[in-house]
Design an enzyme around this catalytic site. Structure first.
Site, PDB file in Angstrom:
ATOM      1  N   GLY A  93      23.604  -3.062   1.563  1.00 39.19           N
ATOM      2  CA  GLY A  93      24.906  -2.515   1.933  1.00 39.19           C
ATOM      3  C   GLY A  93      25.772  -2.305   0.720  1.00 39.19           C
ATOM      4  O   GLY A  93      25.396  -2.639  -0.412  1.00 39.19           O
ATOM      5  N   HIS A  94      26.923  -1.740   0.957  1.00 35.25           N
ATOM      6  CA  HIS A  94      27.869  -1.408  -0.108  1.00 35.25           C
ATOM      7  C   HIS A  94      28.483  -2.666  -0.724  1.00 35.25           C
ATOM      8  O   HIS A  94      28.667  -3.675  -0.039  1.00 35.25           O
ATOM      9  CB  HIS A  94      28.975  -0.509   0.446  1.00 35.25           C
ATOM     10  CG  HIS A  94      28.462   0.821   0.895  1.00 35.25           C
ATOM     11  ND1 HIS A  94      27.897   1.007   2.138  1.00 35.25           N
ATOM     12  CD2 HIS A  94      28.417   2.018   0.245  1.00 35.25           C
ATOM     13  CE1 HIS A  94      27.533   2.274   2.238  1.00 35.25           C
ATOM     14  NE2 HIS A  94      27.830   2.909   1.118  1.00 35.25           N
TER      15      HIS A  94
END
Length: 145
Positions: free
Chosen positions: A8-9
């Site tokens: 994920g970011h």
């Protein structure tokens, strides 16, 4: 056992990973790949590919991603088309991740995906809703029914 890759970011993946380790201890075939600001999609793709090869011991791999349509999701999806027994789940949260880590020994990749989606639907709630459930339960029992 299914391998698990969190991605994920920012530090989303390692944040969840560290929480899992704190609660459950180190887990086999379980890793986290962040997508920090400034990292190219090519670098992320290579890291995800390396993680997939490392985590897959023959039963398959599940990618847990943060948001549908983001680079971590899209690259995980691309890899799922290139390799067998790979599933991609988006909208990952800690309750789902914890529960599914406990079930990955007994489920195949497709069954795992379906179970994770069921758990996700019940893992989001609010204090108000939980208190209402308790009030309803108490009323049912206090009436002797």
């Amino acid at each position: 056992m299914l391998g698990i890759i969190l991605t994920g970011h920012g530090s989303f993946a390692t944040g969840l990973y560290e929480a899992v380790v704190q609660i459950m201890g180190k887990q086999a075939q379980f890793t986290a790949i962040n997508f920090p600001d400034g990292m190219s999609s090519e670098v992320l793709e290579q890291q995800l590919t390396d993680a997939l090869k490392k985590c897959d011991k023959g039963d398959g791999v599940i990618f847990f991603t943060d948001i549908l349509g983001g680079s971590p999701f899209r690259l995980s999806a691309m890899l799922s088309y290139q390799f067998n027994n790979v599933e991609v789940i988006s909208g990952t949260n800690l309750p789902v991740l914890l529960e599914m880590l406990l079930q990955r020994d007994v489920l195949d990749a497709e069954s795992f995906r379906l179970r994770a989606l069921d758990i996700a639907k019940s893992s989001i709630t609010s204090l108000w809703d939980e208190n209402c459930k308790k009030t309803i339960d108490k009323k049912e029992y206090s009436d002797g029914i």
